[in-house]
Scaffold this motif. Sequence first.
Motif, PDB file in Angstrom:
ATOM      1  N   HIS A  99       0.823  -1.198   0.000  1.00  0.00           N
ATOM      2  CA  HIS A  99       0.000   0.000   0.000  1.00  0.00           C
ATOM      3  C   HIS A  99       0.867   1.262   0.000  1.00  0.00           C
ATOM      4  O   HIS A  99       0.504   2.283  -0.572  1.00  0.00           O
ATOM      5  CB  HIS A  99      -0.953  -0.012   1.193  1.00  0.00           C
ATOM      6  CG  HIS A  99      -1.999  -1.092   1.092  1.00  0.00           C
ATOM      7  ND1 HIS A  99      -2.694  -1.578   2.166  1.00  0.00           N
ATOM      8  CD2 HIS A  99      -2.447  -1.788   0.014  1.00  0.00           C
ATOM      9  CE1 HIS A  99      -3.536  -2.518   1.763  1.00  0.00           C
ATOM     10  NE2 HIS A  99      -3.402  -2.668   0.467  1.00  0.00           N
ATOM     11  N   VAL A 102       1.783   1.691  -3.677  1.00  0.00           N
ATOM     12  CA  VAL A 102       0.715   2.272  -4.499  1.00  0.00           C
ATOM     13  C   VAL A 102       0.609   3.773  -4.229  1.00  0.00           C
ATOM     14  O   VAL A 102       0.412   4.582  -5.143  1.00  0.00           O
ATOM     15  CB  VAL A 102      -0.644   1.592  -4.207  1.00  0.00           C
ATOM     16  CG1 VAL A 102      -1.754   2.218  -5.029  1.00  0.00           C
ATOM     17  CG2 VAL A 102      -0.574   0.109  -4.504  1.00  0.00           C
ATOM     18  N   SER A 103       0.766   4.146  -2.966  1.00  0.00           N
ATOM     19  CA  SER A 103       0.692   5.557  -2.603  1.00  0.00           C
ATOM     20  C   SER A 103       1.814   6.349  -3.272  1.00  0.00           C
ATOM     21  O   SER A 103       1.613   7.471  -3.733  1.00  0.00           O
ATOM     22  CB  SER A 103       0.791   5.729  -1.085  1.00  0.00           C
ATOM     23  OG  SER A 103      -0.214   4.975  -0.448  1.00  0.00           O
ATOM     24  N   ALA A 112      -2.811   5.631  -9.599  1.00  0.00           N
ATOM     25  CA  ALA A 112      -2.428   4.463  -8.795  1.00  0.00           C
ATOM     26  C   ALA A 112      -1.947   3.344  -9.703  1.00  0.00           C
ATOM     27  O   ALA A 112      -1.165   2.487  -9.307  1.00  0.00           O
ATOM     28  CB  ALA A 112      -3.608   3.982  -7.946  1.00  0.00           C
TER      29      ALA A 112
END
Lengths: 159, 297
Positions: A99, A102-103, A112
């Motif tokens: 995560h 993706v950020s 994204a």
Amino acid sequence: MSKSDVLNTLQNAGLDVLTCMQCGTCSSSCPSGRYTSLNTRRIVRGTCVGRDILHDEDLWMCTTCYTCQERCPREIKIADTILAIRTIAVHEGIMLPAHRKVSQLVLKYGHAVPINDDVKEKREKLKMDPIPGTVHKYPEALADVQTLLRSCEFDKLVA
Amino acid sequence: MSKLSLFLGCIVPNRYPGIEKATQLCLDKLDIDCSDLPGASCCPAPGVFRSFDKPTWLALAGRNIVLSEELGCDVLTICNGCYGSLTDANHELKENVALKKSTNVHLGKIGKKYEGTVDVRHIVEFLYDEFGPEKIKEMVVKPLDLKVALHYGCHLVKPSKERQLGSVEQPTFFDELIEATGAKSIDYPDKMACCGAGGGVRSALLERSLEMTKHKLSRIRDAGADCIVNACPFCHLQFDSGQAEIREKFALEYNIPVLHYSQLLGLALGFPPVELGIDLNIITNKEFFEKLRGRIE
Ligand code: SF4
Ligand code: SF4
């Protein structure tokens, strides 16, 4: 953050879990729970009794399908609660590596899921501009998105 | 009917451009006034960004909505995730004065201001409300002889308090739009179940998310479907790319073609499969193409 603070933060966001009667409708409806350790009823229970829920890895196995929330006889906003607990966890520095990655993509590209060469080719085959008319095409639009992300200190949050 | 702008999101333009092309062809054919939305970004993805930091979610979603406000258009989404993210953000910003104010502080830094003058639509709900299955049926030139396993996708109808599109356990509006193309929307167990991709599960825990996909794919295969139809590119990716990943990880072969509703409608409106990018999927089932060729040409 202390355990009772989690309940307070949820309650301030209009998320009340204390009326849960542990009926298990949520966990028996959960598509993820069939294949993962996610036990939705247990998450709600843990939140009520002040267990250390922020470090519970089941938090990240919810697909946010909202089935539990639709079916809960006590109308507890279960999926919204899981998302709100994730927010607290992330602000405490608890985040899965994927995560974070993706950020970083959104910080860099404004998407994204950014474009790649293979898809550029597919776009050309379809007689489309290889670069879509999004932030990918307009550098000033990307700069605006990056300004917003910095203004929200998202860059520091996911660093 | 107000004017629309087409919001692309991430997965459509950057992974499945055929869906973008098909949508444009269909909008054109149906004579729907829809402009581009230059410079739009990630919606941002609800499962991850929204659950990480609410101000960031509202600022980015707010900017995308403002781009459409500046054109005087409602936002048209072709993805359940973009729809959920933008429609919820729009709702919060319209209703909550304090959130609107704090979001506009961020937007002020790029010379923009959220006003709250437009709505966010999803193509399926838009077509159902503004056209209706009957009118679509009249536009169809090549009725499709296909058995479709429809996948609504969670965020088209849920959370129902926000969406207000009727039953979440057994909705029918999307099925009616499928049948308007001549195809049959077949019944199958767990039809309303999640594809497994959402909430950041696909990105962080791929194998677990594929277990859920595998379950649905087995149900769909057993029901004898010719193809899966969705209206969410993330579900589309999970079913299409997922079949290749399942082959690799679990040695199971399904070979079921996956179409976005724009692509199914495009076929019924007379466009050939290659113009709609159906052959650019990862799963390209030969028999399916032959079946289409028999019908289309
Ligand atoms: S369905 Fe609602 S009341 Fe029942 S266990 Fe789950 S949260 Fe509690
Ligand atoms: S929203 Fe999450 S916890 Fe609730 S049923 Fe779906 S996957 Fe399970």
